[in-house]
Design an enzyme around this catalytic site. Structure first.
Site, PDB file in Angstrom:
ATOM      1  N   ARG A   1       0.828  -1.209   0.000  1.00  0.00           N
ATOM      2  CA  ARG A   1       0.000   0.000   0.000  1.00  0.00           C
ATOM      3  C   ARG A   1       0.858   1.254   0.000  1.00  0.00           C
ATOM      4  O   ARG A   1       0.543   2.227  -0.685  1.00  0.00           O
ATOM      5  CB  ARG A   1      -0.962   0.018   1.201  1.00  0.00           C
ATOM      6  CG  ARG A   1      -2.057  -1.022   1.104  1.00  0.00           C
ATOM      7  CD  ARG A   1      -2.928  -1.040   2.334  1.00  0.00           C
ATOM      8  NE  ARG A   1      -2.101  -1.265   3.508  1.00  0.00           N
ATOM      9  CZ  ARG A   1      -2.331  -0.757   4.713  1.00  0.00           C
ATOM     10  NH1 ARG A   1      -3.384   0.002   4.926  1.00  0.00           N
ATOM     11  NH2 ARG A   1      -1.531  -1.023   5.723  1.00  0.00           N
TER      12      ARG A   1
ATOM     13  N   ASN B   1      -6.402  -2.596   2.505  1.00  0.00           N
ATOM     14  CA  ASN B   1      -6.310  -4.039   2.731  1.00  0.00           C
ATOM     15  C   ASN B   1      -7.714  -4.604   2.891  1.00  0.00           C
ATOM     16  O   ASN B   1      -8.532  -4.047   3.623  1.00  0.00           O
ATOM     17  CB  ASN B   1      -5.520  -4.350   4.007  1.00  0.00           C
ATOM     18  CG  ASN B   1      -4.023  -4.244   3.812  1.00  0.00           C
ATOM     19  OD1 ASN B   1      -3.521  -4.286   2.692  1.00  0.00           O
ATOM     20  ND2 ASN B   1      -3.305  -4.117   4.907  1.00  0.00           N
TER      21      ASN B   1
END
Length: 92
Positions: free
Chosen positions: A21, A39
């Site tokens: 990320r 997520n």
């Protein structure tokens, strides 16, 4: 702007707990996109990006390429109209 789009990409593989990320956010900001990398409970990462189509396509190419952290085994994409969300790129 007619060339502004919204990309939603679901990235599968070993993409949680490897900085995925963070690097996705960095690449999206380099491209001048806004959105988020999140997520998901099933181990995927959902990437939402808005901006010029060619820049979103560049992010998608990067997501599918060899330079991402972890191991990407697949990316599913969906294109749509931008929603005009907040500026910047979030990680959740």
């Amino acid at each position: 702007m007619s060339d502004t789009v919204r990309l939603i990409a679901w990235v599968r593989g070993t993409v949680q707990g490897v900085g995925f990320r963070w690097f996705t956010r960095a690449r999206a900001l380099e491209l001048g996109l806004r959105g988020a990398a999140v997520n998901l409970a099933d181990g995927r990462v959902q990437v939402t990006a808005e901006g010029p189509r060619e820049r979103c396509e560049a992010l998608l190419e990067w997501l599918r390429g060899p330079d991402t952290p972890g191991v990407v085994t697949g990316v599913t994409e969906m294109w749509g109209e931008p929603s005009g969300g907040p500026e910047g790129f979030a990680m959740r």
